[in-house]
Motif scaffolding. Sequence first.
Motif, PDB file in Angstrom:
ATOM      1  N   ASP A  34      -7.793 -49.037  -8.756  1.00 43.04           N
ATOM      2  CA  ASP A  34      -8.022 -50.477  -8.703  1.00 43.04           C
ATOM      3  C   ASP A  34      -8.584 -50.942  -7.371  1.00 43.04           C
ATOM      4  N   ILE A  35      -8.208 -50.232  -6.309  1.00 40.64           N
ATOM      5  CA  ILE A  35      -8.559 -50.673  -4.955  1.00 40.64           C
ATOM      6  C   ILE A  35      -8.943 -49.464  -4.109  1.00 40.64           C
ATOM      7  N   VAL A  36     -10.037 -49.577  -3.388  1.00 39.79           N
ATOM      8  CA  VAL A  36     -10.416 -48.592  -2.374  1.00 39.79           C
ATOM      9  C   VAL A  36     -10.293 -49.265  -1.013  1.00 39.79           C
ATOM     10  N   ILE A  37      -9.620 -48.607  -0.075  1.00 39.91           N
ATOM     11  CA  ILE A  37      -9.545 -49.114   1.294  1.00 39.91           C
ATOM     12  C   ILE A  37     -10.146 -48.059   2.215  1.00 39.91           C
TER      13      ILE A  37
ATOM     14  N   PHE B 168     -19.055 -44.932   2.481  1.00 35.75           N
ATOM     15  CA  PHE B 168     -19.983 -44.783   1.363  1.00 35.75           C
ATOM     16  C   PHE B 168     -19.458 -43.778   0.349  1.00 35.75           C
ATOM     17  N   GLN B 169     -19.012 -42.634   0.857  1.00 36.00           N
ATOM     18  CA  GLN B 169     -18.646 -41.531  -0.019  1.00 36.00           C
ATOM     19  C   GLN B 169     -17.410 -41.839  -0.858  1.00 36.00           C
ATOM     20  N   LEU B 170     -16.378 -42.420  -0.228  1.00 33.51           N
ATOM     21  CA  LEU B 170     -15.168 -42.741  -0.978  1.00 33.51           C
ATOM     22  C   LEU B 170     -15.424 -43.863  -1.985  1.00 33.51           C
ATOM     23  N   SER B 171     -16.138 -44.896  -1.563  1.00 37.24           N
ATOM     24  CA  SER B 171     -16.438 -45.997  -2.486  1.00 37.24           C
ATOM     25  C   SER B 171     -17.271 -45.509  -3.666  1.00 37.24           C
ATOM     26  N   ARG B 172     -18.264 -44.703  -3.382  1.00 35.27           N
ATOM     27  CA  ARG B 172     -19.132 -44.192  -4.448  1.00 35.27           C
ATOM     28  C   ARG B 172     -18.356 -43.362  -5.454  1.00 35.27           C
ATOM     29  N   ALA B 173     -17.479 -42.492  -4.966  1.00 43.63           N
ATOM     30  CA  ALA B 173     -16.709 -41.642  -5.869  1.00 43.63           C
ATOM     31  C   ALA B 173     -15.767 -42.447  -6.751  1.00 43.63           C
ATOM     32  N   ALA B 174     -15.257 -43.553  -6.221  1.00 46.01           N
ATOM     33  CA  ALA B 174     -14.282 -44.351  -6.973  1.00 46.01           C
ATOM     34  C   ALA B 174     -14.935 -45.348  -7.918  1.00 46.01           C
ATOM     35  N   LEU B 175     -16.193 -45.675  -7.701  1.00 45.72           N
ATOM     36  CA  LEU B 175     -16.815 -46.762  -8.464  1.00 45.72           C
ATOM     37  C   LEU B 175     -16.728 -46.596  -9.985  1.00 45.72           C
ATOM     38  N   PRO B 176     -16.988 -45.420 -10.559  1.00 45.96           N
ATOM     39  CA  PRO B 176     -16.881 -45.318 -12.019  1.00 45.96           C
ATOM     40  C   PRO B 176     -15.501 -45.708 -12.545  1.00 45.96           C
TER      41      PRO B 176
ATOM     42  N   PRO C 289     -11.251 -54.873  -9.774  1.00 44.76           N
ATOM     43  CA  PRO C 289     -11.604 -53.817  -8.822  1.00 44.76           C
ATOM     44  C   PRO C 289     -11.988 -54.389  -7.461  1.00 44.76           C
ATOM     45  N   GLN C 290     -11.477 -53.740  -6.410  1.00 44.23           N
ATOM     46  CA  GLN C 290     -11.758 -54.229  -5.065  1.00 44.23           C
ATOM     47  C   GLN C 290     -12.032 -53.072  -4.114  1.00 44.23           C
ATOM     48  N   ILE C 291     -12.894 -53.342  -3.155  1.00 46.52           N
ATOM     49  CA  ILE C 291     -13.135 -52.455  -2.021  1.00 46.52           C
ATOM     50  C   ILE C 291     -12.884 -53.266  -0.759  1.00 46.52           C
ATOM     51  N   VAL C 292     -12.088 -52.729   0.145  1.00 50.41           N
ATOM     52  CA  VAL C 292     -11.861 -53.362   1.446  1.00 50.41           C
ATOM     53  C   VAL C 292     -12.140 -52.330   2.525  1.00 50.41           C
ATOM     54  N   SER C 293     -13.006 -52.679   3.450  1.00 49.14           N
ATOM     55  CA  SER C 293     -13.306 -51.806   4.578  1.00 49.14           C
ATOM     56  C   SER C 293     -12.779 -52.442   5.858  1.00 49.14           C
ATOM     57  N   LEU C 294     -12.123 -51.645   6.677  1.00 47.24           N
ATOM     58  CA  LEU C 294     -11.635 -52.141   7.960  1.00 47.24           C
ATOM     59  C   LEU C 294     -12.776 -52.034   8.965  1.00 47.24           C
ATOM     60  N   SER C 295     -13.625 -53.042   8.925  1.00 48.02           N
ATOM     61  CA  SER C 295     -14.836 -53.044   9.742  1.00 48.02           C
ATOM     62  C   SER C 295     -15.141 -54.470  10.177  1.00 48.02           C
TER      63      SER C 295
END
Length: 273
Positions: free
Chosen positions: A92-95, A126-134, A142-148
């Motif tokens: 559900d969430i990528v951090i 990029f790599q973790l988000s891409r792998a999780a997207l499907p 669905p959410q992506i949060v980057s500590l940036s």
Amino acid sequence: MTSLKNRTIVMSGGSRGIGLAILVAAARQGANAVLLAKTDHPDPRLPGTVHSAVEQIETAGGEAVAVVGDVRAEDDVARAVATAVDRFGGVDIVINNASALNLSGTLDLTPKRYDLMQQINAKGAFQLSRAALPHLFASDDPQIVSLSPPINLAPRWLGRFPAYTLSKYGMTLLTLGFAAEFAERGVRANCLWPQTTIATAAVVNLLGGRDAASRARRPEIMADAAVALLSDPARPSGEVFLDVEALARAGVRDLSGYGGTDDPELDFFVDEL
């Protein structure tokens, strides 16, 4: 605020510091976590391993799985995502939390150290988000949060440590790009950054020792901000929030409990309290 109960988070890093604080705070709401980190064994310079992190997360009320691996390695990233799907039924969430810090100027930074920062920070996100997207596409939120950080083009930041700045701004640009690219698929993507320095091992070891740590806020401010952002009923996307901004959206303005004295040290790329 919406609940994180039974939501599954995949995080890069998370053995200690801000990442672990976020997962513990999410676990108190019943979230699941998969941590991809290299810290299989204790490091004498730094506290905690990926296994002790799992124990803390589960003590807080969540379920967690440790995946020992490197966010730079495509196979390790795929294994972390597959573990989340196998154990918890999806993602559900990528951090994007894992990050390399090197504050050397251009002439003092070796190409090898340059590559390391770009690979962990920008490529890792990029790599973790891409792998999780499907699998994110199958989530109902669905959410992506980057500590940036926010993109601050002031010369004093651009000229201070260009290679590190590039790697962190790369994380931000990718995340804002994901928000635009996958908006029609329902994926929300945001960045979160501390207004002030945070009292982690990096601050103590690299940025001034105990004196610097005394002017830093505790990691819990980022943890509470992350939970507030992930739970925000307004469902923002494509934004960069400071921790204090995410908390203010949730009605939290009293920051006295997070430490940092009355004159906290501003973090990189932040110009004013």
